[in-house]
Enzyme design. Structure first.
Site, PDB file in Angstrom:
ATOM      1  N   ARG A 193      -6.337   1.680  -4.197  1.00 52.05           N
ATOM      2  CA  ARG A 193      -5.415   1.074  -3.237  1.00 52.05           C
ATOM      3  C   ARG A 193      -5.415  -0.440  -3.365  1.00 52.05           C
ATOM      4  O   ARG A 193      -6.457  -1.045  -3.617  1.00 52.05           O
ATOM      5  CB  ARG A 193      -5.756   1.487  -1.816  1.00 52.05           C
ATOM      6  CG  ARG A 193      -7.143   1.062  -1.400  1.00 52.05           C
ATOM      7  CD  ARG A 193      -7.726   1.904  -0.336  1.00 52.05           C
ATOM      8  NE  ARG A 193      -8.081   3.187  -0.891  1.00 52.05           N
ATOM      9  CZ  ARG A 193      -8.750   4.114  -0.243  1.00 52.05           C
ATOM     10  NH1 ARG A 193      -9.132   3.905   0.969  1.00 52.05           N
ATOM     11  NH2 ARG A 193      -9.042   5.257  -0.796  1.00 52.05           N
ATOM     12  N   ASP A 251      -9.167  -0.568   7.909  1.00 47.38           N
ATOM     13  CA  ASP A 251      -9.649   0.509   8.771  1.00 47.38           C
ATOM     14  C   ASP A 251     -10.136  -0.057  10.087  1.00 47.38           C
ATOM     15  O   ASP A 251     -10.972  -0.970  10.097  1.00 47.38           O
ATOM     16  CB  ASP A 251     -10.820   1.257   8.114  1.00 47.38           C
ATOM     17  CG  ASP A 251     -10.386   2.153   6.976  1.00 47.38           C
ATOM     18  OD1 ASP A 251      -9.259   2.688   7.029  1.00 47.38           O
ATOM     19  OD2 ASP A 251     -11.176   2.322   6.035  1.00 47.38           O
ATOM     20  N   ASP A 293      -6.765  -1.819   1.993  1.00 47.61           N
ATOM     21  CA  ASP A 293      -7.155  -0.796   2.961  1.00 47.61           C
ATOM     22  C   ASP A 293      -7.681  -1.513   4.187  1.00 47.61           C
ATOM     23  O   ASP A 293      -8.586  -2.352   4.082  1.00 47.61           O
ATOM     24  CB  ASP A 293      -8.244   0.102   2.362  1.00 47.61           C
ATOM     25  CG  ASP A 293      -8.570   1.298   3.228  1.00 47.61           C
ATOM     26  OD1 ASP A 293      -7.665   1.783   3.950  1.00 47.61           O
ATOM     27  OD2 ASP A 293      -9.717   1.762   3.182  1.00 47.61           O
ATOM     28  N   ARG A 317       0.850  -1.199   0.000  1.00 50.43           N
ATOM     29  CA  ARG A 317       0.000   0.000   0.000  1.00 50.43           C
ATOM     30  C   ARG A 317       0.878   1.239   0.000  1.00 50.43           C
ATOM     31  O   ARG A 317       1.781   1.391   0.813  1.00 50.43           O
ATOM     32  CB  ARG A 317      -0.911   0.012   1.236  1.00 50.43           C
ATOM     33  CG  ARG A 317      -1.587   1.355   1.519  1.00 50.43           C
ATOM     34  CD  ARG A 317      -3.000   1.402   1.018  1.00 50.43           C
ATOM     35  NE  ARG A 317      -3.598   2.720   1.079  1.00 50.43           N
ATOM     36  CZ  ARG A 317      -4.606   3.063   1.861  1.00 50.43           C
ATOM     37  NH1 ARG A 317      -5.123   2.186   2.687  1.00 50.43           N
ATOM     38  NH2 ARG A 317      -5.108   4.269   1.804  1.00 50.43           N
TER      39      ARG A 317
END
Length: 172
Positions: A95, A100, A98, A86
């Site tokens: 991307r 989160d 990811d 990344r």
């Protein structure tokens, strides 16, 4: 691990082999040793938000148990992203992976590095819909149950289930 909490992690990719990128990320999460992957939501294909001129995403949510403090858990997620290639070039841009940190038990936190619950959690069908598959009755910020909010968001954001089960038990 004593003092464990339940955390929910959003997983997404829109470059390369999206499903494989996500599998590798979940596998690395599981191999951390201080993070136990408990459940994984179905895999969804979603339209990009923010920057719309980019490939569609694959998204899911992973439920984990960990004794890591929230900042250390976030640091692990960022390390996994970096190990998978990344590169943060453009906000909300394409991307490879990811990760989160969405929720960390019921902790509320607001620092320059980390806000919990995730500040845009309730605005994003690509997170709420898979989360609602794991914990439909969870009360989210704003007072909505996850399943109720998922239904509302799906009316305005395209979210299509791709696979109910997309990982083998060894996260491959």
């Amino acid at each position: 691990m004593s003092g464990e909490v339940t955390a929910y992690i959003g997983v997404g990719s829109n470059l390369g082999d999206r499903r494989e990128n996500m599998r590798r990320a979940v596998r690395l999460l599981a191999e951390t040793g201080e993070i136990t992957v408990k459940r994984v939501a179905p895999l969804y294909r979603t339209a990009p938000l923010g920057v719309e001129d980019q490939p569609e995403f694959f998204n899911s949510v992973v439920e984990v148990r960990t004794a890591l403090p929230p900042r250390e858990l976030l640091a692990r997620l960022l390390k996994i992203e970096a190990s998978l290639g990344r590169v943060r070039e453009k906000r909300w841009g394409p991307r490879l992976i990811d990760l989160d940190l969405l929720l960390y038990d019921d902790l509320q936190l607001a620092t320059p590095e980390l806000t919990l619950p995730h500040p845009r959690l309730t605005e994003r069908a690509f997170v709420v819909v898979p989360l609602s598959q794991l914990v439909p009755e969870m009360l989210l910020p704003g007072g909505f149950k996850a399943a109720e909010l998922a239904g509302r968001l799906k009316k305005h954001q395209r979210v299509e289930k791709v696979a109910e089960e997309w990982l083998t038990p060894d996260f491959g």
